[in-house]
Structure formats: C-alpha cells, structure tokens
Write an enzyme that holds these catalytic residues in place. Structure first.
Site: not given
Length: 502
Positions: A14-16, A40, A50-51, A79, A339, A341
């Site tokens: 999962g996650g971003t 999990s 986060e940027a 930003k 870079t 994301i």
C-alpha cells in the site's frame, strides 16, 4: 509470451505507491478489471515523500480529484519551488522554482538576454524575472487565470495514502489485510501465479504490481531482477526524519539546507513541519547526523527521529514477465528534487497507455523498460548536477562530490552551458530548460558567452525588455494574498485535535 487476457490486477503493498497505482487503474479501468491491493497494518511505509512537483497537479486532473478536498484531507500547502541554502557555498542561497524565467526568443533562451544585460549592468538577479520565484520569496500565492502560476504541494504522505484508499475503494478496489509470505510462480514460464498470505490464503492474479518498497518482494526476491548501483555518483545512502510543530506561517517552497556531509529538508504543512536529513554513511554516522538535524530544527519535536536506509539505484528491469515494479521497488535516487511521487504517477500512466489487455507481449515489456530507464537516467543526471557543480571545499564529502567523474551525458550538458550558455534538453524529459539554467546558475556555473542575437538590442531596448518583465512580475506578486491566507480560505484542514475530541 503470455497470451492470457489481463483481467485480475494484484497490487502488492500500500502506502503512497500502492494507492496511487490503485487510484489510477480503478478510475480508468475499474469497471472491467478485478483489482486487489494487499497491505499489512503491521508493516510501516517510508512515508516521508511529502514534497511534490507540478506533475501531481496534472495527475489529479486526469483522475478528476477535487483539489480542495485533497488538500484539506492531507494538510497540504502549496509549493512553488525548492530553496537551496549553502549548496553553491556556505552563505549562498538560490531557489529552483517551477516557473518560466523571462521571455525566450525563438533563436535563444532568456538567459542569453539576461547575460547580456548583466554584462551591461542592466540586469538584476536572474530570479527577479520569474513569477513563481518572486512569489516564493514574498510568501504569497493564488491560482491565476489560464494556469498562470505553476505549483505543486507539500502534503502528509500517510494522509495522502488514506485519501487515495477511499478514492480507490469507491471505484471497486478491494483491500486485503495480510503479509505476503510466499510468491508462487509457474514452474515453466516463471510467471507469478499467486501470492500466499500469512493467513494461508492465495491471492491469484494475471498482472502483479510490486509496491513493496525497498524489499522488492516480487520483482527482486522472486523474479531475481537486480539493480544498477549509482552510489559512485550519488553518495547519500541514509536519512533521518522527524516532525515538528509549526512556529510560523508555512512558506510556499521546500527548504533544502546543505550541511558538511549531506543536506536537511524542511517541508511546511498546515499543522506541522516535516524535517529530515539525508547523508552519506561513508562520511558521517547516524548519531552525528541526528545531532546535526536536532541542532537545526525549529519548534517542538512531535516524533522520534527514525533512520531510513536506501541505495541510489535503478532496477535493471522494472517490468519482468507479469510483474511491474513501481515506487521504491523500482529504484530510488534520493529526495532532493521531490521526484519519487512523480515517478510513481509516470509509471502507472505509462502502464495505462500500453495496458496489455489481450496478453503480455515482449515488445510491450521492452518499450516500457526502455522508456522507464531513459526517464530516470535524465533525472539522475539532474540530481548529480547539484552535488558536482559546487564551490564548496570545506569537507571531504563536498570535495569528493566536486572531484568525482560524472556520466558523459551530464558532462556534455555542463560543458555546453559553460561554453555557450545553451541548454541541451531531450524532448519530454521531466526537467525543462529553465530548471537546468536555474540550478546551473545557482550552483555557480556561469556561461563564458551568450547568443549573438542579444547583441542586436541596444541598451535602451534591452533595459526596457528586462524592466518590463520584472515590473509585471512585481505588480502581480504585490496583488497576491499571503500563502497562509490563501490556504485558509481555499483548503483549510479540519482541526485534528478537535475532531479527535468529538
């Protein structure tokens, strides 16, 4: 190749990364695909991405994500660029903004006219001719007509994953709680057939997306696809991250502060500030890095510092058989230009453009891998530029950065700019000509000449040309609200403490 029709998608992790992939695939093809995501709650995510950069704005528009809802849900701020403190040398700072500087001529970029103006004492700082940069320094922001302001976001990565989970589940994605304990492959083809969970259940699929982070459970451990190691160019291999309370209004840019053996980030959100230090374990140990970070933060510490290990590298193949690695499983450079994301959004967008509905073909795999490698190599060169072109000689770390042998592709760009003032840019690469110019000038690389077309302008004409651009930008910025005021009016996040109290 596998001529089986692709109908079942399994996203491992999962996650971003995982939820960005789920959001995109489900939004576009959720009606015809069965999409499952395995994660999990016991396995943490890196969670410090986060940027972002402006490509995330475009990604959200493709998915029809409401910007105000997204920003409120993720404690996001705007930003406009990245501030680089002490990178060129101690006490020298610059901003790499997201905007376009000045006005180009079809024969030559704006930098040539600026260089001529500088030679004649008619030009001020290069950044004075960029709207986004001037707005950054003034701490102002607003959406402008015709997308007149290029911007990205600072966001809470954990909240972003939760936001995308809700979005994805609305388009039919099924989340499965569990740890992957075995990757089952076909004995003849080597294709992945299913993932065994700690519950004993087998999750079958036709196409598997590996978002298991640095572990690379599918692409690396099961399919044995290795990395190309780039640590001889990018020395940093560790990071420490923590959160602090805000002590002032959030500025609309990320701060990147160079230290003796790495650099520190400050990312202002609506309710807090993300902090961290990126460093090379060859030049500084964890405790020294921790003390450097703690000695250079503002506000009360909200979380304990945690160490993150990484290797600057790229997976040799990001698509192998019926598995595609995305996010950290595909490789990692470092966070200096935000870079990570972007590369996730590009990876899943690339998949959507060449989705193998009727079966996996080698030509699709080869094209996908070639385009992925090409994209990250140009980003790699841009990041190396920040370290290699520097005047710092105050520590072994920076001396090694200055003296290292760099990729020939980057050396060509540096030589071309130094000798002619021109920038070589491959079509469709991430960082545009103005990004290269801003960083090269910011790092102290000054061209030896400029294009002759700039010589055709007399002093009065050149002064008027430069002055008009600068005045227009100054007038626009003066009319903008403060960044803080605009965020509160446009996308103020709910008070988390008040919500928990209810």
């Amino acid at each position: 190749m596998n001529q089986k029709r692709i109908r079942r998608i399994v996203i491992a992790g999962g996650g971003t990364a995982g939820w960005m992939v789920a959001a995109c695939i489900s939004k576009i093809m959720g009606k015809i695909l069965d999409i499952k995501l395995i994660e999990s709650d016991e396995i943490g995510t890196v969670g410090v991405g986060e940027a972002t950069i402006p490509t995330l704005v475009a990604f959200h528009r493709l998915l029809d994500i409401n910007e105000q809802e997204f920003m409120a849900a993720t404690q996001a701020t705007f930003k406009l660029g990245i501030g680089f403190d002490n990178w060129r040398d101690r006490g020298l700072n610059y901003i790499h903004s997201f905007g376009i500087t000045g006005t180009d001529h079809w024969t030559a970029g704006f930098q040539h006219f600026w260089l001529k103006g500088r030679e004649r004492n008619l030009a001020s700082d290069y950044g004075d001719y960029c709207l986004e940069l001037v707005a950054s320094l003034a701490n102002r922001f607003a959406h402008l007509p015709r997308d007149g302001m290029n911007y990205a976001f600072h966001l809470d990565a954990g909240l972003y994953a939760k936001f995308l989970r809700r979005f994805s589940e609305g388009y039919g994605v099924k989340r499965i709680e569990g740890k992957i304990v075995e990757v089952k492959t076909n004995a003849e083809s080597g294709y992945i057939e299913s993932l065994r969970l700690d519950s004993g259940n087998d999750i079958e699929g036709d196409l598997f997306i590996d978002c298991t982070g640095f572990r690379g459970l599918l692409i690396g451990q099961a399919l044995k696809i290795g990395y190309d190691d780039w640590s001889h160019w990018l020395f940093n291999d560790s990071a420490l991250a923590l959160q602090t309370e805000s002590v002032g209004e959030p500025v609309p840019y990320t701060r990147s502060i160079a230290h003796e053996s790495g650099w520190q980030w400050r990312i202002p959100l609506q309710s807090r500030v993300g902090n961290g230090i990126v460093y090379s374990s060859r030049y500084i140990d964890d405790e020294q890095a921790k003390q450097t970070l703690l000695g250079n933060i503002q506000g009360k510490i909200l979380t304990e510092p945690r160490v993150i290990r990484f290797k600057p590298c790229q997976r040799q193949q990001v698509w192998s058989k019926n598995c595609i690695a995305m996010g950290l499983a595909s490789g990692f450079l470092e966070p200096i230009e935000s870079t990570s994301i972007h590369l996730i959004s590009r990876a899943v967008s690339r998949l959507m453009q060449s989705f193998p509905s009727e079966g996996i073909q080698q030509s699709d795999i080869d094209e996908y891998n070639e385009r992925s490698n090409w994209e990250i190599q140009h980003i790699r060169d841009f990041i190396i530029l920040h370290y290699h072109v520097t005047q710092r000689q105050d520590s072994p770390y920076w001396r090694a950065c200055r003296e290292m042998k760099i990729p020939a592709s980057l050396q060509h760009r540096i030589d071309l700019f130094r000798e002619t003032g021109r920038v070589f840019r491959v079509p469709n690469e991430l960082f545009a000509e103005n990004s290269w110019v801003q960083v090269m000038l910011g790092q102290g690389l000054m061209p030896e000449q400029h294009h002759q077309v700039a010589d055709l302008m007399g002093d009065a004409e050149l002064a008027n040309f430069l002055g008009t651009i600068k005045a227009r930008i100054a007038k626009t910025v003066a009319q903008l609200p403060s960044h803080q005021a605009y965020v509160e009016q446009y996308c103020k996040a709910p008070d988390m403490n008040a919500a928990m109290a209810k």
